[in-house]
Design an enzyme around this catalytic site. Structure first.
Site, PDB file in Angstrom:
ATOM      1  N   HIS A  17      30.538   4.583 -21.409  1.00 35.11           N
ATOM      2  CA  HIS A  17      31.692   4.865 -22.278  1.00 35.11           C
ATOM      3  C   HIS A  17      32.981   4.356 -21.626  1.00 35.11           C
ATOM      4  CE1 HIS A  17      29.149   8.489 -23.686  1.00 35.11           C
ATOM      5  NE2 HIS A  17      29.162   7.641 -24.685  1.00 35.11           N
ATOM      6  N   ARG A  90      25.005  -1.442 -27.366  1.00 31.28           N
ATOM      7  CA  ARG A  90      24.086  -1.606 -26.235  1.00 31.28           C
ATOM      8  C   ARG A  90      22.908  -2.453 -26.718  1.00 31.28           C
ATOM      9  NH1 ARG A  90      23.432   4.529 -25.566  1.00 31.28           N
ATOM     10  NH2 ARG A  90      23.520   4.189 -27.799  1.00 31.28           N
ATOM     11  N   SER A 128      24.184   9.541 -23.056  1.00 30.03           N
ATOM     12  CA  SER A 128      24.522  10.873 -22.526  1.00 30.03           C
ATOM     13  C   SER A 128      23.273  11.738 -22.415  1.00 30.03           C
ATOM     14  CB  SER A 128      25.554  11.544 -23.426  1.00 30.03           C
ATOM     15  OG  SER A 128      26.744  10.809 -23.401  1.00 30.03           O
TER      16      SER A 128
HETATM   17  N1  COA Z   1      27.539   3.569 -23.115  1.00 33.62           N
HETATM   18  C1  COA Z   1      26.763   4.638 -22.877  1.00 33.62           C
HETATM   19  N2  COA Z   1      26.317   5.443 -23.871  1.00 33.62           N
HETATM   20  C2  COA Z   1      26.705   5.159 -25.135  1.00 33.62           C
HETATM   21  C3  COA Z   1      27.520   4.067 -25.440  1.00 33.62           C
HETATM   22  C4  COA Z   1      27.936   3.246 -24.357  1.00 33.62           C
HETATM   23  N3  COA Z   1      28.708   2.180 -24.556  1.00 33.62           N
HETATM   24  N4  COA Z   1      27.703   4.034 -26.774  1.00 33.62           N
HETATM   25  C5  COA Z   1      27.047   5.068 -27.282  1.00 33.62           C
HETATM   26  N5  COA Z   1      26.435   5.770 -26.295  1.00 33.62           N
HETATM   27  C6  COA Z   1      25.556   6.921 -26.439  1.00 33.62           C
HETATM   28  C7  COA Z   1      26.276   8.206 -26.698  1.00 33.62           C
HETATM   29  O1  COA Z   1      26.547   8.883 -25.467  1.00 33.62           O
HETATM   30  C8  COA Z   1      25.262   8.953 -27.521  1.00 33.62           C
HETATM   31  O2  COA Z   1      24.255   9.443 -26.643  1.00 33.62           O
HETATM   32  P1  COA Z   1      23.351  10.715 -26.956  1.00 33.62           P
HETATM   33  O3  COA Z   1      22.955  10.644 -28.392  1.00 33.62           O
HETATM   34  O4  COA Z   1      22.248  10.525 -25.986  1.00 33.62           O
HETATM   35  O5  COA Z   1      24.186  11.920 -26.654  1.00 33.62           O
HETATM   36  C9  COA Z   1      24.599   7.903 -28.365  1.00 33.62           C
HETATM   37  O6  COA Z   1      24.764   6.726 -27.617  1.00 33.62           O
HETATM   38  C10 COA Z   1      25.176   7.733 -29.732  1.00 33.62           C
HETATM   39  O7  COA Z   1      26.524   7.347 -29.585  1.00 33.62           O
HETATM   40  P2  COA Z   1      27.522   7.302 -30.787  1.00 33.62           P
HETATM   41  O8  COA Z   1      27.044   6.410 -31.840  1.00 33.62           O
HETATM   42  O9  COA Z   1      28.872   7.045 -30.218  1.00 33.62           O
HETATM   43  O10 COA Z   1      27.398   8.720 -31.383  1.00 33.62           O
HETATM   44  P3  COA Z   1      28.132   9.986 -30.983  1.00 33.62           P
HETATM   45  O11 COA Z   1      27.373  11.127 -31.484  1.00 33.62           O
HETATM   46  O12 COA Z   1      28.462  10.022 -29.542  1.00 33.62           O
HETATM   47  O13 COA Z   1      29.490   9.858 -31.841  1.00 33.62           O
HETATM   48  C11 COA Z   1      30.811   9.780 -33.860  1.00 33.62           C
HETATM   49  C12 COA Z   1      29.438   9.594 -33.238  1.00 33.62           C
HETATM   50  C13 COA Z   1      31.564  10.944 -33.250  1.00 33.62           C
HETATM   51  C14 COA Z   1      31.626   8.530 -33.652  1.00 33.62           C
HETATM   52  C15 COA Z   1      30.556  10.009 -35.368  1.00 33.62           C
HETATM   53  O14 COA Z   1      29.598  11.016 -35.525  1.00 33.62           O
HETATM   54  C16 COA Z   1      31.822  10.434 -36.076  1.00 33.62           C
HETATM   55  O15 COA Z   1      32.640   9.597 -36.409  1.00 33.62           O
HETATM   56  N6  COA Z   1      31.968  11.754 -36.340  1.00 33.62           N
HETATM   57  C17 COA Z   1      33.110  12.331 -37.043  1.00 33.62           C
HETATM   58  C18 COA Z   1      32.704  12.803 -38.436  1.00 33.62           C
HETATM   59  C19 COA Z   1      32.588  11.628 -39.384  1.00 33.62           C
HETATM   60  O16 COA Z   1      33.533  10.909 -39.638  1.00 33.62           O
HETATM   61  N7  COA Z   1      31.378  11.445 -39.933  1.00 33.62           N
HETATM   62  C20 COA Z   1      31.076  10.379 -40.851  1.00 33.62           C
HETATM   63  C21 COA Z   1      30.684   9.145 -40.099  1.00 33.62           C
HETATM   64  S1  COA Z   1      30.195   7.893 -41.246  1.00 33.62           S
END
Ligand code: COA
Length: 162
Positions: A17, A90, A128
């Site tokens: 991140h 990724r 994560s």
């Molecule tokens: N390096 C390391 N890990 C990464 C990464 C990177 N560059 N990019 C993503 N990851 C990991 C995250 O840690 C997460 O891991 P986990 O599932 O093992 O905990 C996974 O990949 C998914 O990441 P991400 O796609 O960023 O999902 P998220 O749950 O962390 O966040 C939000 C998603 C918060 C951006 C999204 O749910 C959101 O916008 N929520 C707000 C509500 C909303 O608007 N909803 C409608 C969306 S259409």
């Protein structure tokens, strides 16, 4: 001023991140690390803890701030005057999910652009949940997280085992 959001659950923030945040900070005037409440994911750390860890981990980057949010990403972006969302890509497996989220966000607000940056090979398979698993089983994960996260994870799992 060009403001970008780097959103995620950050449970906890990893070096993968941080790589995305550092790249975004070089492209935009200001970057907000937007920590989603994501209650459905039943996070290991509270929103306040995740925000505090992200703040500590990004403290050395001048144009980065960290905020928690519990609303639609597009609503939060509008409130903050941000028109760009930066996400890390990724492996190819991320594509389908990110494509769906980007398309949805675009339908909700066409003024918000999503930009993807590619993660370097060492973080390609980092997540994560892998870090949480390694920490819970006392594996070696030092190279994947900032030191404040390592301390928080050790404390969290020591409490659980006590
Ligand atoms: N390096 C390391 N890990 C990464 C990464 C990177 N560059 N990019 C993503 N990851 C990991 C995250 O840690 C997460 O891991 P986990 O599932 O093992 O905990 C996974 O990949 C998914 O990441 P991400 O796609 O960023 O999902 P998220 O749950 O962390 O966040 C939000 C998603 C918060 C951006 C999204 O749910 C959101 O916008 N929520 C707000 C509500 C909303 O608007 N909803 C409608 C969306 S259409």
């Amino acid at each position: 001023m060009k403001i970008a959001l780097v959103p995620g659950t950050f449970d906890p923030i990893t070096n993968g991140h941080l790589d995305v945040v550092a790249r975004a900070s070089q492209l935009f005037d200001h970057v907000i690390v937007a920590v989603a409440a994501s209650e459905k994911k039943r996070p290991l750390f509270t929103l306040e803890q995740r925000v505090a860890l992200a703040r500590e981990a990004t403290a050395s980057i001048d144009n980065v701030s960290v905020e928690g949010f519990d609303e639609l990403l597009t609503t939060f972006a509008k409130r903050k005057g941000a028109h760009v969302v930066v996400k890390g890509l990724r492996a190819i497996t991320d594509f389908e999910y990110e494509f769906q989220m980007t398309a949805m966000n675009y339908q909700m607000d066409t003024s918000i652009e999503t930009l993807f940056v590619m993660s370097p090979p060492e973080y390609m398979y980092l997540s994560s949940s892998i870090v949480r698993e390694l920490a819970s089983l006392h594996g070696d994960y030092d190279r994947f997280v900032p030191s404040c996260v390592k301390v928080a994870l050790e404390r969290r799992f020591a409490d659980e085992e006590a």
